[in-house]
Enzyme design. Sequence first.
Site, PDB file in Angstrom:
ATOM      1  CE1 TYR A 161      -4.080  -1.654   0.052  1.00  0.00           C
ATOM      2  CE2 TYR A 161      -3.503  -2.554   2.197  1.00  0.00           C
ATOM      3  CZ  TYR A 161      -4.342  -2.509   1.104  1.00  0.00           C
ATOM      4  OH  TYR A 161      -5.441  -3.326   1.070  1.00  0.00           O
ATOM      5  CB  THR A 187      -3.451  -3.544  -3.268  1.00  0.00           C
ATOM      6  OG1 THR A 187      -3.015  -4.870  -2.945  1.00  0.00           O
ATOM      7  CG2 THR A 187      -4.965  -3.495  -3.173  1.00  0.00           C
ATOM      8  CG  HIS A 304      -9.934  -5.527  -1.287  1.00  0.00           C
ATOM      9  ND1 HIS A 304      -8.770  -4.925  -1.714  1.00  0.00           N
ATOM     10  CD2 HIS A 304      -9.821  -5.602   0.062  1.00  0.00           C
ATOM     11  CE1 HIS A 304      -8.016  -4.625  -0.674  1.00  0.00           C
ATOM     12  NE2 HIS A 304      -8.630  -5.032   0.422  1.00  0.00           N
ATOM     13  NE  ARG A 307     -12.326  -7.392   4.116  1.00  0.00           N
ATOM     14  CZ  ARG A 307     -12.807  -7.480   5.364  1.00  0.00           C
ATOM     15  NH1 ARG A 307     -13.774  -8.337   5.630  1.00  0.00           N
ATOM     16  NH2 ARG A 307     -12.319  -6.730   6.321  1.00  0.00           N
ATOM     17  NE  ARG A 339     -14.741 -19.156   1.143  1.00  0.00           N
ATOM     18  CZ  ARG A 339     -14.096 -18.089   0.676  1.00  0.00           C
ATOM     19  NH1 ARG A 339     -13.091 -18.259  -0.172  1.00  0.00           N
ATOM     20  NH2 ARG A 339     -14.447 -16.868   1.046  1.00  0.00           N
TER      21      ARG A 339
END
Length: 409
Positions: A161, A187, A304, A307, A339
């Site tokens: 970041y 990002t 993200h 989110r 998953r």
Amino acid sequence: MAGSGPSGARRVDDPPEVRDALPTHPEPVVRLNRAVNLADVREAARRRLPRPVFDTIDGGADDELTLTRNETAFRDLLVTPRPLVDVTTRSMRTEVLGQPVALPVLLAPTGGARVAHRHAELAVAAAAASRHTVYVQGTVTSWSLEDVAAAGGGSSWYQLYLPADRSRTAAMVDRVVAAGYRALVLTVDTAVFGGRERDRRNGTALPVRIRPRLALQGAGRPAWAVDFVRGAVQLPGPLSGSRGLSVRATQEQILASPSPVTWADLASVRALWPGPLVVKGVLGPEQVQRLLDEGVDGVVVSNHGGRQLDGVPATIEALPAVVDAVAGRAEVFLDGGVRRGTDVLKALALGARAVMIGRPYLFGLAAGGQAGVEKVLDVLGTELDRAMALSGCATVADVDAGLVRRVGR
């Protein structure tokens, strides 16, 4: 830290002085050992964590449409097995940016490791190294980037970041280079924070303040509470040289993180960073050509984890168009919604070099520390190996677009 693992990584553990200094509460190892899939690991974490902490990890933005869609979109892809193929010997090994990995599952950068387990990023990096894969260490961290690099045995990447004061970027990149990180991940989808409504309801929206409800929730989860307190203690012995940050300092890092990234910023980082450069947060093909022109070596198709902006496409839906635009000139990774091992198979079939996971390993971390993260990787590895065998793929190179089709086609 004690014990050595693959690639020089060490198993993260407390020294005897710390183990004896505080009351202990057994980690839920039995429950974790009984987990047969990632849903079971998530449930083990839910039972151990206070509700506000679990929601911080589990939740998404606004109505959580994208969070849900990231997972459900995989169900719209069907696998067409190829029988009569000798799959007696199989291998999930591949390479990411020239780095060999044992399976095409990488650990994405996250900011919630400290509330999941006291060893946080140290445990995650060590788990990734023990399973011969990559952990992308985030800028928001509870431990110094040098300590995390050491725990990962030289196999980790670093997610950046950009500091609000751009004049500090060069010094930050120099630290990452000196620590031995293999790749840099920039990002680009966090100009501001997404609307995390679960956190606002729970009173855990940043900056977090310990309100009565949160305190009561923590008291009801004694294993987590003891672990959290132990993480706040200055550690003597073998861990005394590790530079852990306080919860307050970690929060300050998070609050300082959102910052719009521009094309000029990307060019500046490319000029500073000597190794492979990856951009994370791409959902469409429109910027791909310019990213390649700027010297980007990899692209992470990511929203993200649902989110940030709600209502955007699932990453598995966005993946094919990005892969087509890249046209083999860089590596493409998928982050979001994985998953099952079959999800990994489907992403590989649509052109991803590897996938990244976030929430699943945080739940593993919460349920059992380093062993929990290793459990998550082992479960996905077992499922992917089985899916490859049953679909007629002996190696990752055998997985191609002809293996999957969308429902209704």
